[in-house]
Structure formats: structure tokens, C-alpha cells
Enzyme design. Sequence first.
Site, PDB file in Angstrom:
ATOM      1  N   GLN A  77       0.621  -1.398  -0.035  1.00  0.00           N
ATOM      2  CA  GLN A  77       0.053   0.157   0.263  1.00  0.00           C
ATOM      3  C   GLN A  77       0.674   1.512   0.222  1.00  0.00           C
ATOM      4  OE1 GLN A  77      -2.205   2.059   3.615  1.00  0.00           O
ATOM      5  NE2 GLN A  77      -3.887   0.967   2.162  1.00  0.00           N
ATOM      6  N   CYS A 107      -6.351   7.255   4.938  1.00  0.00           N
ATOM      7  CA  CYS A 107      -5.679   7.420   6.063  1.00  0.00           C
ATOM      8  C   CYS A 107      -6.408   9.041   7.170  1.00  0.00           C
ATOM      9  CB  CYS A 107      -4.310   8.001   6.279  1.00  0.00           C
ATOM     10  SG  CYS A 107      -3.642   8.113   7.313  1.00  0.00           S
ATOM     11  N   LYS A 148      -7.918   2.490  -1.704  1.00  0.00           N
ATOM     12  CA  LYS A 148      -8.815   1.576   0.074  1.00  0.00           C
ATOM     13  C   LYS A 148      -9.030   3.568   0.637  1.00  0.00           C
ATOM     14  CE  LYS A 148      -8.255  -0.169   4.571  1.00  0.00           C
ATOM     15  NZ  LYS A 148      -8.244   0.900   5.102  1.00  0.00           N
ATOM     16  N   GLY A 233     -10.294  -5.905  10.341  1.00  0.00           N
ATOM     17  CA  GLY A 233      -8.951  -4.758  10.905  1.00  0.00           C
ATOM     18  C   GLY A 233      -8.704  -5.601  12.711  1.00  0.00           C
ATOM     19  N   ARG A 234      -9.520  -4.227  13.215  1.00  0.00           N
ATOM     20  CA  ARG A 234      -9.499  -5.284  14.690  1.00  0.00           C
ATOM     21  C   ARG A 234     -10.142  -5.586  15.677  1.00  0.00           C
ATOM     22  NH1 ARG A 234     -11.685   0.987  15.661  1.00  0.00           N
ATOM     23  NH2 ARG A 234     -12.653   0.047  13.850  1.00  0.00           N
TER      24      ARG A 234
HETATM   25  C1  LIG Z   1      -4.145   1.872  14.021  1.00  0.00           C
HETATM   26  C2  LIG Z   1      -4.647   1.669  12.673  1.00  0.00           C
HETATM   27  C3  LIG Z   1      -3.874   1.721  11.527  1.00  0.00           C
HETATM   28  C4  LIG Z   1      -4.466   1.499  10.433  1.00  0.00           C
HETATM   29  N1  LIG Z   1      -3.776   2.502   9.772  1.00  0.00           N
HETATM   30  C5  LIG Z   1      -3.825   2.404   8.307  1.00  0.00           C
HETATM   31  C6  LIG Z   1      -3.289   1.758   7.559  1.00  0.00           C
HETATM   32  O1  LIG Z   1      -1.537   1.960   7.049  1.00  0.00           O
HETATM   33  N2  LIG Z   1      -3.625   1.873   5.679  1.00  0.00           N
HETATM   34  C7  LIG Z   1      -4.688   2.250   5.597  1.00  0.00           C
HETATM   35  O2  LIG Z   1      -4.872   1.772   4.449  1.00  0.00           O
HETATM   36  N3  LIG Z   1      -5.605   1.863   6.994  1.00  0.00           N
HETATM   37  C8  LIG Z   1      -5.495   2.299   7.664  1.00  0.00           C
HETATM   38  N4  LIG Z   1      -6.166   1.837   9.172  1.00  0.00           N
HETATM   39  C9  LIG Z   1      -7.659   1.414   8.875  1.00  0.00           C
HETATM   40  C10 LIG Z   1      -7.817   0.390   8.344  1.00  0.00           C
HETATM   41  O3  LIG Z   1      -7.510  -0.855   7.823  1.00  0.00           O
HETATM   42  C11 LIG Z   1      -9.604   0.112   8.780  1.00  0.00           C
HETATM   43  O4  LIG Z   1     -10.467   0.425   7.383  1.00  0.00           O
HETATM   44  C12 LIG Z   1     -10.501   0.288  10.141  1.00  0.00           C
HETATM   45  O5  LIG Z   1      -9.210   0.277  11.061  1.00  0.00           O
HETATM   46  C13 LIG Z   1     -11.451   0.132  10.044  1.00  0.00           C
HETATM   47  O6  LIG Z   1     -11.682  -1.611   9.581  1.00  0.00           O
HETATM   48  P1  LIG Z   1     -11.904  -2.309  11.409  1.00  0.00           P
HETATM   49  O7  LIG Z   1     -13.188  -1.730  11.941  1.00  0.00           O
HETATM   50  O8  LIG Z   1     -11.900  -3.631  11.133  1.00  0.00           O
HETATM   51  O9  LIG Z   1     -10.751  -2.338  12.129  1.00  0.00           O
HETATM   52  C14 LIG Z   1      -5.296   2.158  10.171  1.00  0.00           C
HETATM   53  C15 LIG Z   1      -6.220   1.829  11.537  1.00  0.00           C
HETATM   54  C16 LIG Z   1      -5.600   1.081  12.622  1.00  0.00           C
HETATM   55  C17 LIG Z   1      -6.950   0.997  13.486  1.00  0.00           C
END
Ligand SMILES: Cc1cc2nc3c(=O)[nH]c(=O)nc-3n(C[C@H](O)[C@H](O)[C@H](O)COP(=O)(O)O)c2cc1C
Length: 334
Positions: A77, A107, A148, A233-234
Site C-alpha cells: 500500500q 488515512c 482504499k 482489521g481490529r
Molecule cells: C492503528 C491503525 C492503523 C491503521 N493503518 C492503516 C494503514 O496503514 N492503511 C490503511 O489503509 N488503513 C489503515 N487503518 C484503517 C484500517 O485498515 C481499517 O480501515 C479500519 O481500522 C476499519 O476496519 P476495522 O474496524 O475492521 O478495524 C488503520 C487503522 C488502525 C486502527
Amino acid sequence: MLHFPTSGRPALVLAPMEGVTDAPMRAVQSERGAFSYCVSEFVRVTGTVLPAKVFLKSIPELRSQCATPNGTLVQVQLLGGDAGLLADSALVAVGLGAPAIDLNFGCPAPTVNRHDGGATLLKYPHRIAEIVARVRSAVPKHIPVSVKMRLGWDDTSPVLENASRAAAAGASWITIHGRTRNAGYQPPIFWGPIGEVRKLLWPLPIVANGDIWSLEDFKRCRDLTGCEHYMLGRGALADPNLAPAVAAELGLHHGLPSHGPFGAAPLDWLHLFERFLAHTPDRPDRSLLVARRVKQWSSLAERFGEVRWFAEIKRLPDFECIASTLLALNPTKQ
Ligand SMILES: Cc1cc2nc3c(=O)[nH]c(=O)nc-3n(C[C@H](O)[C@H](O)[C@H](O)COP(=O)(O)O)c2cc1C
């Protein structure tokens, strides 16, 4: 087989999370065979074309077919606002073996946004189009280029235009986190607009993302979006059973070993943390480093999952201390 999203073939994706889903975490998360592929943490492109060493440091899997140790592919990415630099940097990544490129328009970090990166681009659909088109034409045709994004900067309406522009410029698929930039990570999540994009751009694959914490959430998200593809993700970190359960629901059989359901006892978590340690390169401060990451992970699993022992480990200095504490907490040992 592991694969990228295509119409008619569901995919489950490990979300990129900067500072969280690094190579050891990608290795552990992919070990149970639930994910179709992983996305790397963002690699920021500012002011210069990125040299190979930057990619190799952030994505060490590039040295081994850009796959985790069990063979799950890692998509690279990129984040930035300069179409030319992004295109040239994408070419460097592909030259190193990146199997696919993803462009970050989501982001929300103020520093990133102030420097013309991430969600800032959601305010300029024509720039999203330009970036996707430049990167698409720079890399060979067989390399997917995906996007994304979030729903918008401060309201959800721009998602249709931004996604349409990205699609028209050649995006191979679009992952959408159902929030605006200004919403940060606060509830509520808006899955509905993701479904509207899916209908508008069909058959372009749309990957639905955001706040899937349980199988019930996944089913609600599927009802609202109608998507074939999902990103966790989380939730995947908070509940190690979630990704295998969602994969099963999607009918995914990647042909990789599944280790059966994960018990949530401290000892089961310890086994998981030991896998993380095993995937972390040996260095003098490894035990401290892994302790920090294990605490980060456990704190997430306490906040959003079933872990109830975070307080017992949160002040411990190294991995050995954490391991012996978790062993002592294990009910079968008492
Ligand atoms: C600590 C953290 C770091 C993240 N870093 C990125 C990243 O590097 N690139 C990106 O596209 N999204 C990033 N995200 C967003 C996640 O990819 C995702 O879109 C977001 O957490 C929602 O999904 P979830 O509810 O399943 O966690 C980040 C999210 C968190 C919490």
C-alpha cells in the site's frame, strides 16, 4: 487458493494497520488460513521516489515472493498525493516483487493529511482519478492496482463520485471503510453507502470494511452492502476466531491448515503471542519489543473482545514476564 478480489469469488482481507499489522503480525494472522491476502501498512511517498530499501524494511516479505511464511500474499500500500512519485514508487515496489498495489485515500492522521496524503484526497475526485490512472499505466497490466478509501471528508456523499472516478481510472477493486475522515474511528459505522457503490459499479469488486467485530456484525454488514468481499482489521485481532468464522461463512477454503477454534484462555493467547515472537527477527531488544506489541494487542482484545487479564500484564517489562504471568493465570494450572 489465495487470491485477490474478483467478481464471483469472495475474498477476506487482513486490513493494513500502521504500527499494528507489521510482518510478524501478518505472519500470525495469516497462519490459520482464513485470509485471502494481507495489505501492508502504508508506505508514505513524499518528495521523492522511494528507494528499494524503504520497501524492503517495511515489507520484508518482498524477499520471499511477497508472501507471509504460510504463502499468503501481501499487497503493497502506498500513500501520497503526487501522482508521478506514486507511479514511479509503485514501479519500484513491483520490481521488487509486489504482486499488487493499493492506494490509500483513507488515512485520517492530521500530519499525513497536512502533507497532502490519505483522506485529504477525498476532497479532490479528479486527483484520485489522476493518481489511479498514473499508477495503473506505470505498472504492468497483470499487476492489480486497487484503492482504499473512506466515505468522504466530513460527509458520506462524496463516496459515489470518488469511487466512480477511481473505477473509471482503472482501479481493479475498491475497499471502503464506512466512515468519514472526520469520524475517525468513532461509531456509528455506515455500511449502507458501501452497498450503493457496489450496485453502481457492479461488477467491479467492492471490499466492505469497518467495525466487523463478530459474526453477527459480518452478517449485518453483508445484508446492508451485498458485498462479496470483506476486510477485517481490529476485529481479527480482538477475536482470533472471527476471521476463520467469516471465511467459513464466505465459503472460503484456502487449502491452508486451520487449527480449530481458538480457546480464549490465557494459555491460548500465550501460544498466539509465542507465534508472534517466533516470527519476530532475533535482535537484542526482541523481548522488550514483543512485550510492547503483545500489550498493544491485549489492550485491543480487552477493549473489543473477551480478554480480562490485560491489567495483569500491562506493566510487565519483557516477554518472559508476560509469558510466566499468563501461564500462572491459566486455569488448568491452578
Ligand atoms: C492503528 C491503525 C492503523 C491503521 N493503518 C492503516 C494503514 O496503514 N492503511 C490503511 O489503509 N488503513 C489503515 N487503518 C484503517 C484500517 O485498515 C481499517 O480501515 C479500519 O481500522 C476499519 O476496519 P476495522 O474496524 O475492521 O478495524 C488503520 C487503522 C488502525 C486502527
